[in-house]
Scaffold this motif. Structure first.
Motif, short mmCIF file in Angstrom:
data_model
loop_
_atom_site.label_atom_id
_atom_site.label_comp_id
_atom_site.label_asym_id
_atom_site.label_seq_id
_atom_site.Cartn_x
_atom_site.Cartn_y
_atom_site.Cartn_z
N ALA A 37 0.83 -1.21 0.00
CA ALA A 37 0.00 0.00 0.00
C ALA A 37 0.86 1.26 0.00
O ALA A 37 0.54 2.24 -0.68
N TYR A 48 -5.15 4.59 -3.52
CA TYR A 48 -4.18 4.75 -2.44
C TYR A 48 -3.68 6.19 -2.33
O TYR A 48 -2.85 6.49 -1.47
N CYS A 196 -5.79 2.85 2.22
CA CYS A 196 -6.92 2.60 1.32
C CYS A 196 -7.94 3.73 1.39
O CYS A 196 -8.86 3.80 0.57
N TYR A 201 -11.66 -3.49 -0.39
CA TYR A 201 -11.41 -4.39 -1.50
C TYR A 201 -11.65 -5.85 -1.15
O TYR A 201 -11.24 -6.32 -0.07
N GLY A 219 -10.55 -0.14 4.29
CA GLY A 219 -10.09 1.20 4.60
C GLY A 219 -11.10 1.81 5.57
O GLY A 219 -11.19 1.42 6.71
#
Length: 386
Positions: A37, A48, A196, A201, A219
């Motif tokens: 990430a 991101y 995130c 996801y 996130g």
């Protein structure tokens, strides 16, 4: 508070209760996903890189930018930005890569027990580019002293895990067995990622021995008025359900795609740019999101969220229903979520799919599993007209 509610509704539209003692799901903040990430963030990859209003815990983004500024010229960042990003290294895919990797003794190894090309993995990266990425990632990990950064933020990650665990423990994961049908050798995993931002996801994996991992990388973190990391139940619970649903709904749409492809493509074409801007760049992605959302709504209809008193009062004010019961607020809340899906996300078929899913639940003897129900699902899609 009204702006926050509107944000929550939009957040969920993009996507109580005790967890089974036999399937305890734990929130995890792991180094592998955070490493990838960080790289995606530095390369300004979609999913991101967020502005301050969207980021959630923006002070963490500031820490990342400050610490890793000296390593922006690393060849890994150039590889991701100039080559991999354009080929599909964005949104959920960096996390898909990360969950195939394992850090041990400052080395990055590939989990050899995972099926190599499961869930279309190599449609977004070639094996050659993947190996180059891993090699450069290991070098980046070493020269940037990434582990030191990760260690410095362990207390923050632990706070995220603790806050998310409160939400997870309200989820009835046994619902998946009763709603979709029993699956052998499967397990749920919830991973966290501050970078995130508002993104979440679904990552579906399978081992060579047939074990199935239903992963959600979450996130959607923010800070409350006391400054503590916070996952609001009114948006966190629906999003977890939504992300886990992908591992069930997507394979069914793929299996029966020829039966609905023409109709879904007809609906997709006039709105292709809109869907692409929402990261749903093909008809099957729109079909998946619609099916996933419809199933999430059925979960919420049978597992109403237990709003805390502050949130309940805020919704009473927002809906202009000052005397409404919690049940009435939940009903209005669900109506608004569905309206938002139809109008803002253009999931035109979501309401009839919700209705036939209710029909299926009423006749479990006719449809023991969701796969048994797919002919009825196909019929409903092909009969739908705007």
């Amino acid at each position: 508070m009204k702006k926050k509610i509107l944000f929550v509704l939009l957040l969920i539209a993009g996507w109580t209760n005790v967890a089974s003692a036999q399937n305890i799901v734990k929130a995890q903040y792991i180094e592998e996903t955070e490493l990838v990430a960080v790289v995606a963030h530095l390369a300004e990859v979609n999913g991101y890189a967020w502005d301050e209003e969207e980021a959630g815990v923006y002070d963490y983004f500031t820490d990342v930018d400050k610490y890793f500024a000296p390593y922006m010229s690393h060849p890994l960042i150039s590889l991701v930005k100039k080559k991999l990003f354009g080929a599909g290294f964005n949104w959920h895919f960096p996390m898909h890569v990360a969950l195939r990797l394992e850090l041990k003794d400052n080395r990055i190894t590939y989990k050899k027990d995972l099926k190599a090309d499961f869930d279309g993995y190599y449609e977004r990266i070639t094996p050659k580019d993947e190996q180059k990425f891993i090699r450069l990632l290991e070098d980046f990990y070493t020269v940037s002293h990434f582990h030191d950064f990760f260690t410095q933020h362990r207390s923050l990650y632990a706070a995220c895990e603790k806050a998310m665990q409160k939400a997870i423990e309200q989820i009835d994961f046994d619902w998946y067995r009763t709603f979709f049908g029993t699956r052998q050798n499967s397990s749920f995993h919830i991973y966290l990622g501050l970078l995130c931002g508002p993104g979440n996801y679904a990552i579906h994996q399978q081992t060579t021995s047939g074990m199935e991992y239903i992963n959600a990388v979450m996130g959607c973190c923010s800070r409350n008025k006391e400054g503590k990391v916070y996952y609001g139940q009114e948006y966190t619970l629906p999003i977890i359900i939504h992300e886990c649903n992908h591992s069930y709904c997507n394979p069914l749409n793929e299996e029966f795609w020829e039966d609905i492809q023409e109709k879904m493509t007809d609906f997709f074409r006039p709105n292709a740019k809109f869907y692409a801007d929402e990261a749903y760049g093909s008809p099957i992605l729109v079909a998946n999101e619609t099916f996933v959302e419809a199933c999430a709504m059925r979960y919420l209809m049978s597992h109403p969220i237990k709003f805390d008193e502050e949130t309940l009062e805020a919704y009473r004010d927002f809906f202009k229903m000052p005397e409404a019961t919690a049940e009435a607020i939940m009903t209005r809340y669900l109506d608004l979520l569905i309206e938002t899906d139809e109008q803002k996300k253009k999931f035109f078929m979501i309401r009839p799919i919700i209705e036939i899913l209710e029909e299926r639940e009423a006749k479990p003897e006719l449809y023991p599993t969701m796969r048994d129900f797919m002919p009825r699902y196909i019929e409903t899609i092909n009969a739908f007209k705007l």
